[in-house]
Design a protein around this motif. Structure first.
Motif, mmCIF file in Angstrom:
data_model
loop_
_atom_site.group_PDB
_atom_site.id
_atom_site.type_symbol
_atom_site.label_atom_id
_atom_site.label_comp_id
_atom_site.label_asym_id
_atom_site.label_seq_id
_atom_site.Cartn_x
_atom_site.Cartn_y
_atom_site.Cartn_z
ATOM 1 N N UNK A 1 0.667 -1.020 0.110
ATOM 2 C CA UNK A 1 0.047 0.082 0.008
ATOM 3 C C UNK A 1 0.892 1.187 -0.023
ATOM 4 N N UNK A 2 0.549 2.282 -0.855
ATOM 5 C CA UNK A 2 1.126 3.488 -0.924
ATOM 6 C C UNK A 2 0.220 4.759 -0.831
ATOM 7 N N UNK A 3 0.769 5.572 0.026
ATOM 8 C CA UNK A 3 0.006 7.130 0.094
ATOM 9 C C UNK A 3 0.941 8.045 -0.642
ATOM 10 N N UNK A 4 0.250 8.861 -1.416
ATOM 11 C CA UNK A 4 0.944 9.963 -2.015
ATOM 12 C C UNK A 4 -0.092 11.240 -2.090
ATOM 13 N N UNK A 5 0.622 12.312 -1.700
ATOM 14 C CA UNK A 5 -0.068 13.695 -1.656
ATOM 15 C C UNK A 5 0.180 14.197 -3.114
ATOM 16 N N UNK A 6 -0.838 14.846 -3.770
ATOM 17 C CA UNK A 6 -0.748 15.367 -5.020
ATOM 18 C C UNK A 6 -1.192 16.845 -4.908
ATOM 19 N N UNK A 7 -0.279 17.628 -5.217
ATOM 20 C CA UNK A 7 -0.544 19.030 -4.690
ATOM 21 C C UNK A 7 0.135 19.830 -6.288
ATOM 22 N N UNK A 32 3.346 10.860 3.944
ATOM 23 C CA UNK A 32 3.129 10.119 2.691
ATOM 24 C C UNK A 32 4.358 9.509 2.238
ATOM 25 N N UNK A 33 4.240 8.525 1.495
ATOM 26 C CA UNK A 33 5.396 7.950 0.548
ATOM 27 C C UNK A 33 6.172 8.808 -0.361
ATOM 28 N N UNK A 34 5.323 9.795 -0.897
ATOM 29 C CA UNK A 34 5.727 10.666 -1.984
ATOM 30 C C UNK A 34 5.000 11.765 -2.105
ATOM 31 N N UNK A 61 8.190 16.103 4.479
ATOM 32 C CA UNK A 61 8.766 14.886 5.027
ATOM 33 C C UNK A 61 8.582 13.598 3.997
ATOM 34 N N UNK A 62 8.765 13.871 2.709
ATOM 35 C CA UNK A 62 8.560 12.854 1.898
ATOM 36 C C UNK A 62 9.505 13.057 0.352
ATOM 37 N N UNK A 63 9.841 11.901 -0.388
ATOM 38 C CA UNK A 63 10.505 12.174 -1.515
ATOM 39 C C UNK A 63 9.489 13.158 -2.566
ATOM 40 N N UNK A 64 10.164 13.940 -3.233
ATOM 41 C CA UNK A 64 9.470 14.693 -4.299
ATOM 42 C C UNK A 64 9.622 14.467 -5.655
ATOM 43 N N UNK A 65 8.416 14.714 -6.271
ATOM 44 C CA UNK A 65 8.666 14.731 -7.764
ATOM 45 C C UNK A 65 7.857 15.767 -8.308
ATOM 46 N N UNK A 66 8.598 16.644 -9.284
ATOM 47 C CA UNK A 66 8.127 17.873 -9.520
ATOM 48 C C UNK A 66 7.854 18.291 -11.144
ATOM 49 N N UNK A 99 11.110 10.269 -11.609
ATOM 50 C CA UNK A 99 10.504 9.226 -11.704
ATOM 51 C C UNK A 99 10.610 8.664 -10.359
ATOM 52 N N UNK A 100 9.294 8.032 -9.800
ATOM 53 C CA UNK A 100 9.222 7.175 -8.502
ATOM 54 C C UNK A 100 8.793 5.947 -8.765
ATOM 55 N N UNK A 101 9.334 5.209 -7.898
ATOM 56 C CA UNK A 101 9.035 3.682 -8.074
ATOM 57 C C UNK A 101 8.688 3.344 -6.661
ATOM 58 N N UNK A 102 7.475 3.324 -6.258
ATOM 59 C CA UNK A 102 7.118 3.126 -4.852
ATOM 60 C C UNK A 102 6.505 1.717 -4.746
ATOM 61 N N UNK A 103 6.125 1.335 -3.666
ATOM 62 C CA UNK A 103 5.535 -0.080 -3.335
ATOM 63 C C UNK A 103 4.040 -0.276 -4.172
ATOM 64 N N UNK A 104 4.174 -0.914 -5.098
ATOM 65 C CA UNK A 104 2.997 -1.232 -5.982
ATOM 66 C C UNK A 104 2.463 0.026 -7.252
ATOM 67 N N UNK A 105 3.460 0.917 -7.204
ATOM 68 C CA UNK A 105 3.039 2.395 -7.931
ATOM 69 C C UNK A 105 4.232 2.704 -8.566
#
Length: 241
Positions: A1-7, A32-34, A61-66, A99-105
């Motif tokens: 399971x992953x949690x990401x915040x999208x802003x 969040x995971x990212x 407090x999470x890895x960023x992708x911008x 590019x982010x490779x998260x658990x299952x995502x």
């Protein structure tokens, strides 16, 4: 399971300080995971605006992708716009189109901005075949059961007051959906949305984040909390009080 915040659409220079503080508290509390930022960090791509955005983003407090937004290209300095359009990101350069490779995502970046276009309004989206092919290659190599594309402009009109008018967007969306994209994360229009369409029998989720700036349209400042579990994708639009 992953949690990401999208802003999206922070627009430093016209930022909503209370909304930024609220989002930062949410991130600190939920870890969040990212965090995916789909463009427009600044209002006019001024160096002081980028520095303020950098200072704030580095506290999260999470890895960023911008993703790069149209407001992040130099507005007043045409030489910089053509010669070094992304040079003012400085410390955040490592997170641009990361590019982010998260658990299952998998999160796969897709640039929709252009230095110049054959139309008067350069703020709108612009796709090229080369960018689509690059994203398709990343989709093929992705590991997770859920594969999301992150870009600034919606590829097709999201039925909000704001518009994207992305050149080549419909063709890009069709190609990416058929290549295995489960969803498209975007910003630009300042109002959130979440809807699913089908392309040749393939469902694809269109997920737009609102804004954390003072430049609101029909919605309060907001962000999206996206959870994945197996092949399930849940989106919660969270609004500032």
């Amino acid at each position: 399971m992953a949690l990401i915040f999208h802003v999206s659409d922070l627009h430093f220079g016209a930022e909503d300080k209370a909304a930024l503080a609220w989002f930062a508290r949410e991130a600190q509390a939920q870890r969040p995971d990212a965090i995916i930022v789909t463009g427009d960090l600044t209002m006019r791509a001024r160096r002081r605006e980028f520095r303020a955005a950098q200072d704030w983003l580095e506290t999260l407090p999470a890895p960023l992708s911008i993703e790069v937004g149209n407001h992040d290209l130099p507005f007043f300095n045409l030489f910089a716009r053509f010669a070094d359009p992304y040079g003012r990101f400085e410390r955040l350069e490592r997170d641009i189109e990361r590019r982010l490779d998260l658990p299952g995502l998998d999160i796969i970046p897709l640039r929709t901005t252009a230095r110049v276009q054959w139309r008067l309004d350069w703020s709108k989206g612009h796709m090229t075949p080369a960018r689509v092919e690059q994203a398709k290659g990343s989709l093929v190599r992705a590991h997770g059961p859920i594969r999301l594309i992150a870009c600034h402009h919606p590829l097709i009109e999201p039925e909000t007051r704001g518009t994207a008018r992305t050149h080549g967007g419909r063709e890009a969306l069709e190609a990416l959906a058929l290549a295995g994209a489960d969803g498209i994360l975007s910003g630009h229009v300042h109002d959130p949305y979440d809807r699913t369409i089908e392309i040749e029998g393939q469902p694809v989720r269109l997920i737009g984040a609102g804004t954390l700036s003072e430049r609101v349209r029909d919605s309060r400042p907001s962000y999206n909390a996206i959870r994945t579990e197996g092949e399930a994708l849940a989106v919660e639009i969270r609004y500032a009080a």
